[in-house]
Design an enzyme around this catalytic site. Structure first.
Site, short mmCIF file in Angstrom:
data_model
loop_
_atom_site.label_atom_id
_atom_site.label_comp_id
_atom_site.label_asym_id
_atom_site.label_seq_id
_atom_site.Cartn_x
_atom_site.Cartn_y
_atom_site.Cartn_z
N LYS A 8 42.91 35.36 30.03
CA LYS A 8 42.77 36.09 31.29
C LYS A 8 41.74 37.20 31.21
CE LYS A 8 46.90 34.95 33.77
NZ LYS A 8 48.06 35.36 34.53
N LYS A 54 48.49 28.70 39.70
CA LYS A 54 48.38 29.15 41.08
C LYS A 54 47.11 29.95 41.32
CE LYS A 54 52.57 31.69 40.42
NZ LYS A 54 52.48 32.48 39.20
N LYS A 65 45.68 23.94 32.34
CA LYS A 65 47.01 24.06 32.94
C LYS A 65 46.91 24.16 34.46
CE LYS A 65 49.24 28.07 33.20
NZ LYS A 65 50.19 29.19 33.16
#
Ligand code: AQP
Length: 342
Positions: free
Chosen positions: A121, A207, A204
């Site tokens: 991230k 969202k 993966k």
């Protein structure tokens, strides 16, 4: 080192999901479906919308409010029953953040730097990432340990964070010479513990992926679900008749895993049924199945979101129930640490 086994503690399940966007099929198969199954097995379950985690990356305040209520609707529509499980929003139970501060003093910088999620991230821009994103796993450890939770149902991607939770518990117990926090076990079960992007079998399903075609949202209508599955990336070969035939075929394996998870079968059981079929035949079967399983959920979510008073009432009651557990555990933690006036 004091490794208090989970068995010394009352079995208790805890898990959470970030209101950082709409729910995906990955969240459903990897987490929500398991949450309701564990509740229906008669376990004590505590489930939470982790809004304090969501704000470790920028969230528009109005969207965050909406996403939190939508997530609550997703939990309930997926079978989490607020009469049986405790369901609440993380920020409404301040002991999570308070225990996280203690854990910020227990966890080591090196532990955080090794976290894959942090590396993914923060990427190459770690200097600009928030301090909260770096400390995310310490807050997650607090979420779990402020309930003395023994079991955490999660997808495969969260395994490393549960290991860190165990490290935090062990170091706290060791440093203070107590057996206070349990060694929590991850529960990573089912055929779809890692649902992959429909556009890239190495990523993966998430969202926050910029591509909407990469995921199935729980709010997608039947046509959208069918279209996304029809367009899902695959290879030109027919399906094999055994699981080992899916090695090196990540996209094919992903679709078969999804089918298996929906039908509560093993991959081999599914392949015994569909082995030899081309994707042109298998994809419509999967689309019909996905629509049949997800439509009742999206319909119920829409009904619940029509009037959010009921959701707000459920969350307020859940927070009060949660605090009956967290207040005494935090008080005892403060005493152990030597904080006066707790
Ligand atoms: N693709 C997935 N397959 C299986 N399980 C998954 N989970 C998430 N994606 C998949 C599981 O859902 C739970 C809640 O996850 P989260 O929302 O707290 O954070 P996340 O894992 O970071 O999920 P996302 O969708 O990727 O969110 P963003 O994009 O905001 O980071 C966890 O149990 C997780 O394992």
């Amino acid at each position: 080192m004091t490794d208090a086994p989970a068995s010394q503690f009352t079995p208790r399940v805890f898990s959470g999901i970030q209101p950082s966007g709409g729910l995906t099929l990955g969240n459903y198969l990897g987490a929500l479906k398991r949450f309701s199954e564990m509740q229906d097995e008669g376990r004590e379950c505590i489930y939470c919308m982790v809004d304090l985690h969501a704000i470790t990356v920028w969230q528009d305040p109005d969207k965050l409010r909406h996403n939190t209520r939508e997530l609550a609707a997703g939990f309930i529509a997926s079978g989490v029953d607020p009469e049986k499980s405790i369901l609440f929003n993380q920020s409404a139970v301040p002991e999570h953040a308070q225990l996280a501060w203690i854990f910020n003093t227990v966890a080591r910088m090196g532990w955080m730097q090794r976290m894959t999620q942090w590396k993914d991230k923060a990427g190459k821009n770690a200097e600009k990432a928030s301090l909260g994103l770096f400390a995310y796993p310490a807050l997650m450890a607090a979420d779990i340990l402020v309930y003395h939770a023994t079991h955490v149902p999660v997808g495969e991607d969260q395994k490393q964070h549960i290991e860190l939770t165990r490290d935090v518990a062990a170091k706290f117990n060791h440093d203070y010479g107590v057996d206070f926090f349990p060694m929590t076990e991850p529960v990573i079960e089912g055929a779809a513990t890692r649902v992959m992007s429909l556009r890239d079998g190495s990523k993966k399903m998430s969202k926050s992926d910029p591509s909407d075609a990469s995921r199935i949202n729980l709010t997608d209508d039947a046509d959208t679900i069918a279209k996304k599955i029809r367009k899902a990336k695959t290879d030109p070969d027919a399906l094999p008749s055994e699981a080992k035939g899916l090695e090196d075929r990540p996209e094919a394996r992903n679709l078969v895993n999804i089918y298996a998870a929906f039908t509560n079968q093993s991959v081999d059981q599914v392949l015994a049924e569909v082995g030899g079929k081309q994707f042109g035949e298998f994809k419509p079967m999967l689309a019909d199945l996905a629509v049949a399983k997800l439509s009742p959920i999206s319909t119920e979510m829409a009904r619940l979101l029509n009037d959010t008073t009921e959701i707000d009432r459920v969350l307020a009651r859940g927070a009060a129930q949660a605090r009956e557990i967290t207040v005494p555990i935090l008080k005892k933690t403060y005493e152990i640490v030597g904080l006066v006036g707790a």
